[in-house]
Design a protein around this motif. Structure first.
Motif, PDB file in Angstrom:
ATOM      1  N   ALA A 257       2.878  12.795   6.396  1.00  0.00           N
ATOM      2  CA  ALA A 257       3.232  13.635   5.253  1.00  0.00           C
ATOM      3  C   ALA A 257       3.417  12.783   4.001  1.00  0.00           C
ATOM      4  CB  ALA A 257       4.498  14.423   5.550  1.00  0.00           C
ATOM      5  N   VAL A 258       3.959  11.585   4.164  1.00  0.00           N
ATOM      6  CA  VAL A 258       4.114  10.687   3.016  1.00  0.00           C
ATOM      7  C   VAL A 258       2.746  10.290   2.469  1.00  0.00           C
ATOM      8  CG1 VAL A 258       4.966   8.448   2.244  1.00  0.00           C
ATOM      9  CG2 VAL A 258       6.324   9.821   3.835  1.00  0.00           C
ATOM     10  N   LEU A 259       1.828   9.968   3.348  1.00  0.00           N
ATOM     11  CA  LEU A 259       0.496   9.572   2.895  1.00  0.00           C
ATOM     12  C   LEU A 259      -0.216  10.730   2.198  1.00  0.00           C
ATOM     13  CD1 LEU A 259      -0.335   7.518   6.065  1.00  0.00           C
ATOM     14  CD2 LEU A 259      -0.120   6.571   3.758  1.00  0.00           C
ATOM     15  N   ARG A 260      -0.064  11.940   2.721  1.00  0.00           N
ATOM     16  CA  ARG A 260      -0.655  13.102   2.030  1.00  0.00           C
ATOM     17  C   ARG A 260      -0.020  13.279   0.656  1.00  0.00           C
ATOM     18  NH1 ARG A 260      -0.234  15.260   7.299  1.00  0.00           N
ATOM     19  NH2 ARG A 260       1.675  16.381   6.747  1.00  0.00           N
ATOM     20  N   HIS A 261       1.297  13.083   0.594  1.00  0.00           N
ATOM     21  CA  HIS A 261       1.979  13.224  -0.697  1.00  0.00           C
ATOM     22  C   HIS A 261       1.472  12.200  -1.710  1.00  0.00           C
ATOM     23  CE1 HIS A 261       5.015  13.377  -3.796  1.00  0.00           C
ATOM     24  NE2 HIS A 261       5.229  12.091  -3.615  1.00  0.00           N
ATOM     25  N   LEU A 262       1.285  10.962  -1.277  1.00  0.00           N
ATOM     26  CA  LEU A 262       0.810   9.939  -2.205  1.00  0.00           C
ATOM     27  C   LEU A 262      -0.572  10.276  -2.745  1.00  0.00           C
ATOM     28  CD1 LEU A 262       2.045   6.728  -0.357  1.00  0.00           C
ATOM     29  CD2 LEU A 262       3.084   7.861  -2.340  1.00  0.00           C
ATOM     30  N   LEU A 263      -1.429  10.843  -1.899  1.00  0.00           N
ATOM     31  CA  LEU A 263      -2.740  11.295  -2.371  1.00  0.00           C
ATOM     32  C   LEU A 263      -2.585  12.451  -3.359  1.00  0.00           C
ATOM     33  CD1 LEU A 263      -4.607  11.092   1.039  1.00  0.00           C
ATOM     34  CD2 LEU A 263      -5.227   9.806  -1.013  1.00  0.00           C
ATOM     35  N   ASP A 264      -1.712  13.394  -3.034  1.00  0.00           N
ATOM     36  CA  ASP A 264      -1.470  14.530  -3.938  1.00  0.00           C
ATOM     37  C   ASP A 264      -0.870  14.057  -5.262  1.00  0.00           C
ATOM     38  OD1 ASP A 264      -2.404  16.234  -1.977  1.00  0.00           O
ATOM     39  OD2 ASP A 264      -0.409  16.869  -1.313  1.00  0.00           O
ATOM     40  N   HIS A 265       0.011  13.081  -5.191  1.00  0.00           N
ATOM     41  CA  HIS A 265       0.643  12.551  -6.405  1.00  0.00           C
ATOM     42  C   HIS A 265      -0.402  11.949  -7.332  1.00  0.00           C
ATOM     43  CE1 HIS A 265       3.354  10.229  -8.960  1.00  0.00           C
ATOM     44  NE2 HIS A 265       2.611   9.167  -8.699  1.00  0.00           N
TER      45      HIS A 265
ATOM     46  N   ALA B  73       0.837  -1.207   0.000  1.00  0.00           N
ATOM     47  CA  ALA B  73       0.000   0.000   0.000  1.00  0.00           C
ATOM     48  C   ALA B  73       0.869   1.253   0.000  1.00  0.00           C
ATOM     49  CB  ALA B  73      -0.932  -0.002   1.203  1.00  0.00           C
ATOM     50  N   VAL B  74       2.018   1.181   0.670  1.00  0.00           N
ATOM     51  CA  VAL B  74       2.990   2.279   0.679  1.00  0.00           C
ATOM     52  C   VAL B  74       4.358   1.658   0.518  1.00  0.00           C
ATOM     53  CG1 VAL B  74       3.972   4.216   1.963  1.00  0.00           C
ATOM     54  CG2 VAL B  74       1.550   3.647   2.253  1.00  0.00           C
ATOM     55  N   LEU B  75       5.168   2.228  -0.364  1.00  0.00           N
ATOM     56  CA  LEU B  75       6.542   1.793  -0.564  1.00  0.00           C
ATOM     57  C   LEU B  75       7.492   2.804   0.059  1.00  0.00           C
ATOM     58  CD1 LEU B  75       6.388   0.659  -4.316  1.00  0.00           C
ATOM     59  CD2 LEU B  75       5.801  -0.642  -2.254  1.00  0.00           C
ATOM     60  N   GLY B  76       8.681   2.338   0.401  1.00  0.00           N
ATOM     61  CA  GLY B  76       9.654   3.246   0.995  1.00  0.00           C
ATOM     62  C   GLY B  76      10.171   4.275   0.021  1.00  0.00           C
ATOM     63  N   ARG B  77      10.141   3.955  -1.258  1.00  0.00           N
ATOM     64  CA  ARG B  77      10.506   4.892  -2.321  1.00  0.00           C
ATOM     65  C   ARG B  77       9.470   4.797  -3.424  1.00  0.00           C
ATOM     66  NH1 ARG B  77      15.748   2.879  -1.114  1.00  0.00           N
ATOM     67  NH2 ARG B  77      15.477   1.210  -2.645  1.00  0.00           N
ATOM     68  N   GLY B  78       9.161   5.928  -4.064  1.00  0.00           N
ATOM     69  CA  GLY B  78       8.243   5.914  -5.189  1.00  0.00           C
ATOM     70  C   GLY B  78       6.816   5.623  -4.768  1.00  0.00           C
ATOM     71  N   THR B  79       6.051   5.071  -5.688  1.00  0.00           N
ATOM     72  CA  THR B  79       4.628   4.836  -5.459  1.00  0.00           C
ATOM     73  C   THR B  79       4.259   3.408  -5.823  1.00  0.00           C
ATOM     74  OG1 THR B  79       4.071   5.600  -7.691  1.00  0.00           O
ATOM     75  CG2 THR B  79       4.025   7.240  -5.924  1.00  0.00           C
TER      76      THR B  79
ATOM     77  N   HIS C 137       8.438  -2.884   0.514  1.00  0.00           N
ATOM     78  CA  HIS C 137       9.664  -2.697  -0.254  1.00  0.00           C
ATOM     79  C   HIS C 137      10.216  -1.319   0.075  1.00  0.00           C
ATOM     80  CE1 HIS C 137       8.504  -6.177  -2.694  1.00  0.00           C
ATOM     81  NE2 HIS C 137       7.303  -5.628  -2.778  1.00  0.00           N
ATOM     82  N   GLY C 138      11.511  -1.208   0.165  1.00  0.00           N
ATOM     83  CA  GLY C 138      12.128   0.077   0.435  1.00  0.00           C
ATOM     84  C   GLY C 138      12.292   0.347   1.918  1.00  0.00           C
ATOM     85  N   PRO C 139      12.927   1.472   2.254  1.00  0.00           N
ATOM     86  CA  PRO C 139      13.280   1.753   3.650  1.00  0.00           C
ATOM     87  C   PRO C 139      12.088   2.109   4.523  1.00  0.00           C
ATOM     88  CG  PRO C 139      13.900   3.584   2.226  1.00  0.00           C
ATOM     89  CD  PRO C 139      13.452   2.484   1.316  1.00  0.00           C
ATOM     90  N   GLU C 140      12.320   2.009   5.832  1.00  0.00           N
ATOM     91  CA  GLU C 140      11.314   2.419   6.811  1.00  0.00           C
ATOM     92  C   GLU C 140      11.092   3.927   6.724  1.00  0.00           C
ATOM     93  OE1 GLU C 140      13.084  -1.292   7.691  1.00  0.00           O
ATOM     94  OE2 GLU C 140      14.138   0.623   7.759  1.00  0.00           O
ATOM     95  N   LEU C 141       9.850   4.360   6.951  1.00  0.00           N
ATOM     96  CA  LEU C 141       9.489   5.779   6.897  1.00  0.00           C
ATOM     97  C   LEU C 141       9.071   6.208   8.301  1.00  0.00           C
ATOM     98  CD1 LEU C 141       7.434   5.680   3.581  1.00  0.00           C
ATOM     99  CD2 LEU C 141       9.856   6.230   3.883  1.00  0.00           C
ATOM    100  N   THR C 142       9.934   6.971   8.944  1.00  0.00           N
ATOM    101  CA  THR C 142       9.743   7.290  10.363  1.00  0.00           C
ATOM    102  C   THR C 142       9.710   8.785  10.667  1.00  0.00           C
ATOM    103  OG1 THR C 142      12.127   7.182  10.774  1.00  0.00           O
ATOM    104  CG2 THR C 142      10.876   5.137  11.045  1.00  0.00           C
TER     105      THR C 142
END
Length: 288
Positions: free
Chosen positions: A215-223, A167-173, A205-210
């Motif tokens: 903010a990452v989730l808002r960005h994915l919606l904006d993307h 549902a969320v990747l450490g990098r990209g979408t 996949h990808g690194p942990e987001l801490t």
């Protein structure tokens, strides 16, 4: 039109191909990186071991590929935790997450649990959205996150961190691929994860987001909104085919990712058609 800025770009995350093979992002969790790196799986599948320290138990989440070297690495991490496996959980049915589930369940003598019977087999447990699992001295809340696949789940830990699968990747979408994926459901899932106020996102996949998970989730919606705006702007000029849209929206993308970009574009067009913004006929789209 300007693309939204990804907050992860300033976080100093590990560069592609440099993730540690084993890491302990918090006391409840050990991450073991599977050796299946690719353009789609990034550094590889993240297998997570979850359990209260000192409990002597652990849950394996997303065992990934049935790879002997990966199993050895996971068993070493379990030994370091002094833990035996009490359950194997799977976020969704894709092979890079689920192939090892039943073989490892048999190996460890532990039940397999997921939302799909294709993953669990006849002797496994089907998970129900919203249930709380009490395992390995801690709790894992089952969070429905369909969109990438219909059977996709996330797991919220007692620490407030969330194991996100794809549902969320450490990098990209994440790829939401037509016809398997459902973009409307995926956007709802991102909002559901955001509303949890996660303390961290431990991705498939990808690194942990801490630093700032919300903010990452808002960005994915904006993307996703930006991608929709790009497609509508192109279709406002003239009808286009999916390959033409992909060429315009994903300039310079590596060839290995082009099929995923095309399927993601189709999924976005299906959403826009459902909302009455476009008409789609095969590979051709136009404004409604």
């Amino acid at each position: 039109m300007s693309a939204p800025v990804d907050p992860r770009s300033s976080w100093g995350l590990p560069a592609p191909g440099t993730m540690a093979p084993v890491a302990d992002p918090e006391p409840l969790v050990t991450r073991v990186l599977a050796p299946n790196a690719s353009p789609m799986t990034l550094d590889g599948t993240n297998t997570h071991l979850v359990g209260e320290p000192g409990s002597g138990q652990a849950v394996v989440v997303d065992p990934g590929p049935d790879d002997p070297a990966h199993l050895v690495a996971v068993e070493a991490a379990l030994a370091a935790r002094g833990a035996r496996v009490v359950a194997v959980l799977v976020t969704h049915h894709h092979g890079d997450h689920a192939t090892a589930a039943r073989p490892w369940g048999r190996h460890f003598g532990a039940p397999v649990a997921a939302a799909s019977p294709a993953v669990t087999g006849s002797g496994g447990r089907l998970l129900v959205a919203g249930e709380r699992l009490r395992l390995a001295g801690t709790t894992l809340d089952v969070v429905p996150t369909p969109g990438h696949t219909a059977d996709h789940l996330a797991f919220r830990l007692a620490s407030g961190a969330v194991l996100t699968g794809d549902a969320v990747l450490g990098r990209g979408t994440s790829v939401v691929s037509h016809p398997e994926g459902d973009l409307l459901a995926y956007l709802d899932s991102l909002r559901r994860l955001h509303d949890l106020g996660p303390a961290a996102l431990y991705c498939g996949h990808g690194p942990e987001l801490t630093v700032d998970p919300s903010a990452v989730l808002r960005h994915l919606l904006d993307h996703r909104a930006h991608r929709e705006a790009q497609l509508l702007a192109l279709l406002a000029v003239a009808p286009r085919t999916v390959p033409e849209l992909v060429a315009a929206v994903y300039p310079g993308v590596v060839p290995a990712v082009l099929p995923a970009a095309a399927q993601s574009t189709r999924a976005t067009l299906v959403k826009l058609a459902a909302e009455g913004h476009v008409r789609v006929d095969g590979d051709r789209a136009e404004l409604a």
